[in-house]
Design a protein around this motif. Structure first.
Motif, PDB file in Angstrom:
ATOM      1  N   PHE A 101       0.858  -1.191   0.000  1.00  0.00           N
ATOM      2  CA  PHE A 101       0.000   0.000   0.000  1.00  0.00           C
ATOM      3  C   PHE A 101       0.892   1.238   0.000  1.00  0.00           C
ATOM      4  N   PRO A 102       0.398   2.382  -0.439  1.00  0.00           N
ATOM      5  CA  PRO A 102       1.214   3.592  -0.533  1.00  0.00           C
ATOM      6  C   PRO A 102       1.677   4.087   0.834  1.00  0.00           C
ATOM      7  N   LYS A 114      -4.156  -0.045   8.498  1.00  0.00           N
ATOM      8  CA  LYS A 114      -4.049  -0.456   7.102  1.00  0.00           C
ATOM      9  C   LYS A 114      -4.365  -1.948   6.959  1.00  0.00           C
ATOM     10  N   ARG A 115      -3.902  -2.745   7.933  1.00  0.00           N
ATOM     11  CA  ARG A 115      -4.198  -4.177   7.895  1.00  0.00           C
ATOM     12  C   ARG A 115      -5.704  -4.410   7.891  1.00  0.00           C
ATOM     13  N   ASP A 116      -6.409  -3.711   8.766  1.00  0.00           N
ATOM     14  CA  ASP A 116      -7.856  -3.918   8.852  1.00  0.00           C
ATOM     15  C   ASP A 116      -8.552  -3.547   7.540  1.00  0.00           C
ATOM     16  N   SER A 117      -8.120  -2.462   6.903  1.00  0.00           N
ATOM     17  CA  SER A 117      -8.768  -2.063   5.653  1.00  0.00           C
ATOM     18  C   SER A 117      -8.466  -3.063   4.536  1.00  0.00           C
ATOM     19  N   ASN A 132     -10.425  -7.911   1.318  1.00  0.00           N
ATOM     20  CA  ASN A 132      -9.947  -9.108   0.635  1.00  0.00           C
ATOM     21  C   ASN A 132     -10.269 -10.443   1.305  1.00  0.00           C
ATOM     22  N   ILE A 133     -10.585 -10.437   2.608  1.00  0.00           N
ATOM     23  CA  ILE A 133     -10.881 -11.699   3.285  1.00  0.00           C
ATOM     24  C   ILE A 133     -12.260 -11.601   3.941  1.00  0.00           C
ATOM     25  N   TYR A 157     -15.929 -10.116   7.943  1.00  0.00           N
ATOM     26  CA  TYR A 157     -14.604  -9.911   7.363  1.00  0.00           C
ATOM     27  C   TYR A 157     -13.566  -9.921   8.479  1.00  0.00           C
ATOM     28  N   MET A 158     -12.325 -10.172   8.103  1.00  0.00           N
ATOM     29  CA  MET A 158     -11.243 -10.272   9.083  1.00  0.00           C
ATOM     30  C   MET A 158     -10.858  -8.896   9.626  1.00  0.00           C
ATOM     31  N   GLN A 159     -10.560  -8.876  10.940  1.00  0.00           N
ATOM     32  CA  GLN A 159     -10.086  -7.665  11.599  1.00  0.00           C
ATOM     33  C   GLN A 159      -9.061  -8.025  12.677  1.00  0.00           C
ATOM     34  N   THR A 160      -8.380  -6.997  13.180  1.00  0.00           N
ATOM     35  CA  THR A 160      -7.409  -7.167  14.256  1.00  0.00           C
ATOM     36  C   THR A 160      -8.093  -7.016  15.606  1.00  0.00           C
TER      37      THR A 160
END
Length: 313
Positions: free
Chosen positions: A202-203, A215-218, A223-224, A232-235
């Motif tokens: 990602f930028p 950023k991981r959560d977005s 995508n998952i 959806y997957m989250q932290t």
């Protein structure tokens, strides 16, 4: 700093002839023996009080077996063998010697010499204990990478390169794949002991923990997904992640170990990720391994995925 009260002898020498005997034991298993019961117990206590970071249930980093009678043929086949010798007439300080594949292969043979059990306990607490444990973990990581290099999926690795511009070794059984925008997810896709690798970019080059988790959560939300809309997957945010900066493959990396969950579902488990600032392209590269294995311990699965991350180039 004051003068160290003990020294560590890093003699990582190969045995004079390569052994043909295959070692016995699983990753993380350690046999401890020696001529002094109290000294052996000191090593056992130090290793068994070490737990895997980033796993919700307490899992020991090492499974320790104490063997009476000192080193003998019954310990020569162990995967990791620690021999302790305490003798004030022979030793004036604590020293640690490491030998690779001394009697079998793969194997780490460790010899600890010390004046006394009390001196060993003091030295392990002050200076030597953390280095000792790190060396055992480094051995297991190196062996996991060797195993991966012997059996991996060049075809899937080429797909990772096409999507992200970077290379990473993919385990032989991770043939299920899903691609997204600057994102690829590979999995063994099993009902139990599910192992997964994600690689994405990602930028920006901010490696702050909070920013990386946002950023991981977005990325994971996009995508998952779960089985129905809204999943959806989250932290897991109320669990403090374990973080550190490491140097591997010539690259400084931010390592994060934490927990994930599937929003709207009961699924979850541990994850480990390596984030690298790709300054030449003004972007961040992330490789992550995550596990869904509620029926089993996760230490060795996480260690296998960690080995994959270290092959990221």
């Amino acid at each position: 700093m004051g003068k160290l009260s003990a020294t560590i002898l890093l003699a990582l020498a190969l045995a004079s002839c390569t052994p043909h005997t295959k070692s016995v034991g699983q990753p993380g298993e350690v046999e401890v023996t020696g001529n002094n019961a109290k000294a052996v117990e000191t090593v056992d206590r130090m290793l068994t009080l070490t737990f895997v970071d980033g796993v919700l249930q307490h899992e020991h980093t090492f499974d320790v077996t104490m063997v009476t009678g000192g080193t003998s043929k019954k310990t020569h086949h162990g995967r990791c063998v620690v021999t302790v010798e305490a003798d004030p007439a022979k030793y004036d300080k604590t020293r640690i010697r490491y030998e690779i594949d001394k009697w079998a292969k793969p194997q780490l043979a460790v010899t600890i010499t010390t004046p006394s059990a009390d001196r060993l306990d003091t030295d392990m607490r002050r200076t030597l204990g953390s280095k000792f444990k790190q060396r055992l973990e480094a051995f297991e990581l190196a062996e996991a990478i060797k195993t991966l290099r012997k059996a991996h999926l060049p075809g899937m690795e080429q797909r990772v390169k096409q999507v992200t511009g970077h290379t990473i070794l993919i385990p032989k059984d991770m043939g299920a794949v899903k691609e997204g925008k600057h994102f690829i997810w590979l999995s063994n896709n099993t009902a139990t002991g599910m192992r997964n690798i994600c690689v994405y970019t990602f930028p920006g080059t901010d490696l702050g923990t909070a920013y990386l988790m946002d950023k991981r959560d977005s990325v994971m939300e996009a995508n998952i997904p779960g089985e129905i809309p809204g999943m959806y997957m989250q932290t897991v945010r109320n669990y403090s992640p374990y973080t550190r900066t490491i140097l591997a493959g010539g690259l400084h990396r931010k390592e994060i170990r934490g927990l994930w969950y599937m929003k709207g579902d009961a699924m979850g488990g541990p994850f480990i990720c390596h984030a690298i600032a790709d300054t030449a392209r003004s972007r961040t590269l992330v490789a992550e391994g995550f596990v869904f294995a509620p029926e089993t311990k996760k230490r060795n699965i996480i260690k296998q995925l960690e080995a994959v991350l270290y092959t990221l180039k």
